[in-house]
Design an enzyme around this catalytic site. Structure first.
Site, mmCIF file in Angstrom:
data_model
loop_
_atom_site.group_PDB
_atom_site.id
_atom_site.type_symbol
_atom_site.label_atom_id
_atom_site.label_comp_id
_atom_site.label_asym_id
_atom_site.label_seq_id
_atom_site.Cartn_x
_atom_site.Cartn_y
_atom_site.Cartn_z
ATOM 1 N N GLU C 39 0.865 -1.202 0.000
ATOM 2 C CA GLU C 39 0.000 0.000 0.000
ATOM 3 C C GLU C 39 0.889 1.235 0.000
ATOM 4 O O GLU C 39 1.838 1.329 0.771
ATOM 5 C CB GLU C 39 -0.920 -0.022 1.230
ATOM 6 C CG GLU C 39 -1.679 1.271 1.498
ATOM 7 C CD GLU C 39 -2.572 1.734 0.340
ATOM 8 O OE1 GLU C 39 -3.368 0.919 -0.166
ATOM 9 O OE2 GLU C 39 -2.443 2.914 -0.079
ATOM 10 N N LYS C 56 -19.986 8.664 6.212
ATOM 11 C CA LYS C 56 -21.052 8.222 7.107
ATOM 12 C C LYS C 56 -20.934 8.856 8.489
ATOM 13 O O LYS C 56 -21.941 9.134 9.141
ATOM 14 C CB LYS C 56 -21.065 6.695 7.213
ATOM 15 C CG LYS C 56 -21.997 6.044 6.203
ATOM 16 C CD LYS C 56 -21.439 5.902 4.811
ATOM 17 C CE LYS C 56 -21.906 6.932 3.830
ATOM 18 N NZ LYS C 56 -21.399 6.678 2.461
ATOM 19 N N GLY C 186 -22.948 17.423 -9.846
ATOM 20 C CA GLY C 186 -23.223 15.987 -9.927
ATOM 21 C C GLY C 186 -24.158 15.547 -8.810
ATOM 22 O O GLY C 186 -23.836 15.698 -7.638
ATOM 23 N N VAL C 277 -18.481 13.985 -10.182
ATOM 24 C CA VAL C 277 -19.074 13.559 -11.451
ATOM 25 C C VAL C 277 -18.670 12.136 -11.838
ATOM 26 O O VAL C 277 -18.914 11.705 -12.967
ATOM 27 C CB VAL C 277 -18.711 14.535 -12.594
ATOM 28 C CG1 VAL C 277 -19.318 15.908 -12.321
ATOM 29 C CG2 VAL C 277 -17.206 14.644 -12.766
ATOM 30 N N GLY C 278 -18.081 11.418 -10.905
ATOM 31 C CA GLY C 278 -17.766 10.024 -11.197
ATOM 32 C C GLY C 278 -16.329 9.692 -10.839
ATOM 33 O O GLY C 278 -15.562 10.560 -10.419
ATOM 34 N N ARG C 279 -15.988 8.421 -10.970
ATOM 35 C CA ARG C 279 -14.660 7.958 -10.600
ATOM 36 C C ARG C 279 -14.093 7.077 -11.712
ATOM 37 O O ARG C 279 -14.825 6.428 -12.440
ATOM 38 C CB ARG C 279 -14.711 7.209 -9.257
ATOM 39 C CG ARG C 279 -15.174 8.144 -8.123
ATOM 40 C CD ARG C 279 -15.223 7.444 -6.766
ATOM 41 N NE ARG C 279 -13.923 6.986 -6.325
ATOM 42 C CZ ARG C 279 -13.023 7.747 -5.701
ATOM 43 N NH1 ARG C 279 -13.278 9.014 -5.436
ATOM 44 N NH2 ARG C 279 -11.858 7.254 -5.328
ATOM 45 N N ASP C 319 -12.744 -1.487 -7.446
ATOM 46 C CA ASP C 319 -13.056 -0.395 -8.382
ATOM 47 C C ASP C 319 -12.255 -0.499 -9.670
ATOM 48 O O ASP C 319 -12.757 -0.139 -10.741
ATOM 49 C CB ASP C 319 -12.769 0.965 -7.722
ATOM 50 C CG ASP C 319 -13.849 1.374 -6.726
ATOM 51 O OD1 ASP C 319 -14.727 0.544 -6.416
ATOM 52 O OD2 ASP C 319 -13.794 2.522 -6.246
ATOM 53 N N HIS C 451 -42.652 -6.819 15.741
ATOM 54 C CA HIS C 451 -43.415 -5.573 15.784
ATOM 55 C C HIS C 451 -42.936 -4.732 16.956
ATOM 56 O O HIS C 451 -42.693 -5.271 18.017
ATOM 57 C CB HIS C 451 -44.903 -5.869 15.954
ATOM 58 C CG HIS C 451 -45.760 -4.648 15.931
ATOM 59 N ND1 HIS C 451 -46.022 -3.958 14.769
ATOM 60 C CD2 HIS C 451 -46.387 -3.959 16.918
ATOM 61 C CE1 HIS C 451 -46.790 -2.912 15.049
ATOM 62 N NE2 HIS C 451 -47.025 -2.898 16.344
#
Ligand SMILES: Cc1cc2nc3c(=O)[nH]c(=O)nc-3n(C[C@H](O)[C@H](O)[C@H](O)COP(=O)(O)OP(=O)(O)OC[C@H]3O[C@@H](n4cnc5c(N)ncnc54)[C@H](O)[C@@H]3O)c2cc1C
Ligand SMILES: Cc1cc2nc3c(=O)[nH]c(=O)nc-3n(C[C@H](O)[C@H](O)[C@H](O)COP(=O)(O)OP(=O)(O)OC[C@H]3O[C@@H](n4cnc5c(N)ncnc54)[C@H](O)[C@@H]3O)c2cc1C
Lengths: 475, 60, 475
Positions: C39, C56, C186, C277-279, C319, C451
């Site tokens: 990495e 989040k 976007g 607008v995106g990746r 990705d 419930h």
């Protein structure tokens, strides 16, 4: 106007419009059966009017205020004030919307609604006494009847429910001021949910419980998570003590007297005492004898897996038909009863009966615990995932608790699950479906779960049981 | 054994049955399901594997 | 210290420690394979450091402050102040805990961690350039490699990411002050999540979107619920406009210039402009050519159902291997790749790939929509349950949205589900399991659901599809 004694007939007569009765009535009507639903008090029964719904509304309100007031570590500075009349008013609006909805749904499905108190006159007739002065009564003949009269709180000797200082859960939910001090007798789910609400609203809460833990019906590591958090909220626990009586106190408040098994007495100062020691079936005045319907030693109506009483054409569902006394069980039983009446091959054969407690954090369970699986002759394997290793739990700032999955070691078939933590009541749905479907650990573990969600913990627990969890160390 | 291709369209079988199909070299799209709605069970996969194995010629 | 060019060998070399790479590495090590994970920046990749997790966390904080500040109707009076440094600091703590956890989990499972930038030298060797001055490099020979280099934001002509006024999502998540005015370019999920965060924190937000709706990849009735709520939060939408450039404005702020298809220009005043607008895949510098690995027209590495590239011993996941670009897909693909390397009969054969958007309310989908089911040759039947008929949604004060279940009419087999509403991201888990298991509407509808829960709406939607819902009218 005096309405005389009129007489009508119906295919299916349902007594009581709680989540058992109104669901049964709607389903019976959906099958084209002429259906009559009799309710003496309020559509929606205990659950919608004095139970599930108002309690969850107060839990939301108290939870939001408490959370916002304790978020400095997140850079959020607020000092919320709760006006109990405002909170109660909102809660009442929610109840009204839902009970109004029940009435509308019944009518839209063609259910005949009758207001009044029903009592069996003989095995094919009920008499309905209409409320109010001189409202008279009517007789209704039926082919099939479904008894769904529900349950009521058990009174404790020394605590008279008519005294203003003694609260049932219904009184607590209707409170229009926040008491300074509250003693809660009974650390079952109703007692713990309400103790949490009032503690978050600022009340000094003391919980008295005869057994030695909060939520004593749950496994001790599950109960511990709730007990610890409750203590952090300032709730004091007095375990191993039974409440014996209450007295007025010179300071204007009251004193609740408790006793241990060995006779040691203690007293706790309070303004109100909430008695939540269990519920018993409502059968008085229903005239069960006139129809020849039998009850068991605890007063519950005995039923078979088709929800039939000892009289084949009379069914009983919900709280009056015994444990577990839960709204969704009542509804499910209602559907079974009406399907059976309609000639469908239905039965109460659920493998998975989930139950949830809306404490902080929530508890939810379904199917077997590890111990129960052993008793049933399985060799259980268990997997766990603590929420403190969950990205979603961390980002939601709620990391107490865990998911546990219990499976049969040999086959991998999922037998049950126990969840304590944020949104446990929602997360248990997936485990319930797994149990009902006969899913294996592999099925649950290799189903893709959205990131970041709490539901990933269910998948991780299943993976952990197989020794291949990613986010926890495997045993 | 050669990899069995993952079928293009929808397959109605639990993940565990799909894995066993790959393990046994069964094309799951060719298995007929005995479960509700035609769902393929693990047993269906195993039976299909046995049935097709018995008609295949012995390797030489 | 200068580290010379040392050379080592490994069974499995993983490039990139995002949710694809680190999960793949852990699973490979669990299978006893000697595994090395390289990495160049931060363990946890985009997701943990600049994506899923920090977003989040901010959604939670902004949501809590906004909710508490808008609860007068519940009797809760608060006027929360958010200090962005405090909120950001808490968010950073959450990220640190999780990335630290990833490092620990890798080590505990025996993964060799190497910090540096990896590039294929030939088809069995990578060279890792260590960061910093004179840190040298090393060569690592491998049997199998897994490329998990992820994605990066697409730059928009006229908006230079190195300009301070131009934000990527990463910049927005690192903000230490709350801008007064923000233009978001976007209305995809990243743009909408961040627009919601800042609107709730008090920013005037304008969203510019070329297409004609927010979340244009979702069905219009799903998107509508989010768009309506966003408008209520004060977000202004400019649909049918593309952002062409930005300029400094005399007032000290900036102006974002947009253009319609017909060439009509507009300008919007702001302090920052967020481009979302995106990746696009990260493949530069990875030396794919040296290993002979091919990419498709969009630059994604092409893979088969075993996650193998055109070179059998090299895999690609996450990705960089194409849509859907989601963390849980990356992780699942990582597991498949490592299992295949370990000789297990794994494949990417998921029937259900859930996706969630953490707007207000949330959106979550899995499997087929009604239209997709038709395209696939099914005759779909659809069931819905609006949250405004859900007791839990009412008591949680979040009633926007609905659950929709899509099934095959003839067999009842569940094909997919779309949920917009509270906790949609959690509720989709049950639908995912249903799709994976090959469950029928009856299986879902007759599983007892606790419930009061939002999950009951999943059951109700399944019942509705069968024409036998209790809490909604059946079509
Ligand atoms: C504070 C509290 C919180 C709770 N929270 C939950 C929860 O979160 N989840 C959950 O699952 N359960 C919860 N419960 C339990 C749940 O309320 C009951 O399980 C459920 O109401 C049982 O439904 P039922 O239809 O059997 O009976 P009931 O809801 O009790 O309804 C019975 C109805 O019958 C009527 N009736 C009785 N006798 C007659 C007669 N002779 N003629 C005409 N009408 C008659 C009554 O007026 C009543 O409306 C809670 C209970 C309480 C007290
Ligand atoms: C703002 C935002 C919010 C998001 N929210 C969500 C969400 O809620 N849910 C969801 O599912 N997805 C979400 N995503 C998408 C998610 O972050 C990605 O799908 C996920 O990170 C992909 O994982 P990956 O392992 O493929 O790649 P990445 O996470 O991009 O990791 C790739 C890693 O490889 C390293 N690397 C690259 N090249 C080299 C090299 N040559 N040598 C060494 N290392 C290298 C990079 O430094 C990086 O750490 C979000 C994304 C953004 C931007």
């Amino acid at each position: 106007m005096v309405v005389g004694d009129i007489s009508t007939g119906t295919d299916v007569l349902v007594i009581g419009a709680g989540p058992g009765g109104y669901v049964a009535a709607i389903r019976a009507a959906q099958h084209g059966l002429d259906t009559t639903l009799v309710e003496r008090d309020a559509y929606g029964g205990v659950c919608l009017n004095y139970g599930c719904i108002p309690s969850k509304a107060l839990i939301t309100g108290a939870g939001l205020a408490h959370e916002a007031g304790n978020a400095e570590h997140m850079g959020i500075h607020a000092d919320p004030a709760v006006d109990m009349e405002g909170l109660g008013g909102w809660k009442d609006d929610v109840v009204d919307q839902l009970t109004g909805g029940v009435e509308k749904l019944c009518k839209a499905n063609g259910v005949n609604l009758v207001e009044g108190e029903a009592s069996f006159a003989d095995e094919n007739t009920v008499r309905v006494a209409h409320g109010g002065d001189g409202q008279g009564s009517e007789s209704i003949e039926f082919e099939h009847a479904i008894v769904a009269t529900g349950s009521q709180p058990i009174e404790l000797p020394g605590f008279d429910f008519t005294d203003e200082e003694v609260w049932t859960s219904r009184d607590a939910l209707a409170a229009d001021t926040i008491p300074d001090r509250l003693v809660v007798v009974g650390a079952g789910y109703i007692g713990m949910e309400l103790a949490t609400v009032f503690a978050k609203l600022g009340t000094d809460v003391t919980v008295v419980e005869m057994l030695d833990d909060a939520l004593p019906m749950y496994e001790s590591d599950v109960a511990r998570v709730v007990r610890k958090r409750a203590k952090d909220l300032g709730i004091e626990f007095q375990f191993g003590e039974g409440a014996s009586e209450w007295q007025e106190s010179p300071d204007g408040g009251i004193q609740v007297v408790t006793e241990t098994e060995d006779g040691v007495e203690s007293t706790y100062a309070a303004d109100k005492v909430l008695v939540a020691v269990g519920r018993r079936p409502v059968t008085e005045g229903v005239g069960l004898e006139a129809a020849g319907i039998e009850t068991d030693d605890n007063g519950f109506i005995e039923v078979d897996d088709r929800m039939r009483t000892n009289r084949d054409h009379v069914f009983a569902i919900g709280d009056v038909a015994g444990e577990p006394m839960l709204a969704h069980v009542a509804s499910h039983e209602g559907i079974v009863a009406s399907e059976v009446i309609a000639g469908e091959p239905a039965a109460m054969d659920a493998q998975a009966v989930p139950a949830a407690v809306f404490t902080d954090p929530e508890v939810a369970t379904v199917g077997m615990t590890e111990a129960e699986a052993e008793e049933e002759g399985f060799e259980p394997v268990v997997g766990e995932m603590p929420f403190r290793a969950s990205g979603r739990a961390l980002t939601a700032d709620h990391t107490d608790g865990f998911v546990r999955i219990v499976a049969d070691e040999e086959t991998g078939l999922v037998l049950g699950g126990q969840i304590v933590g944020p949104e446990a009541s929602e997360l248990i749905a997936e485990v319930s479906l797994a149990v009902e479907m006969g899913a294996t650990l592999e099925d649950v573990g290799s189903t893709i779960h959205t990131h970041p969600t709490l539901a990933e913990a269910v998948m991780e627990a299943a993976e952990n049981a197989q020794g291949q969890a990613i986010h926890t160390l495997n045993r | 054994t050669a990899d069995v291709e993952t079928p293009e369209g929808r397959v109605f079988a639990p993940p565990s049955a799909r894995r066993i199909a790959r393990e046994l070299g069964v094309d799951i799209a060719a298995v007929s399901g005995s479960g509700p709605g035609g769902r393929i069970t693990e047993t269906d996969v195993r039976e299909h594997a046995e049935a097709t194995a018995s008609v295949e010629p012995e390797p030489t």
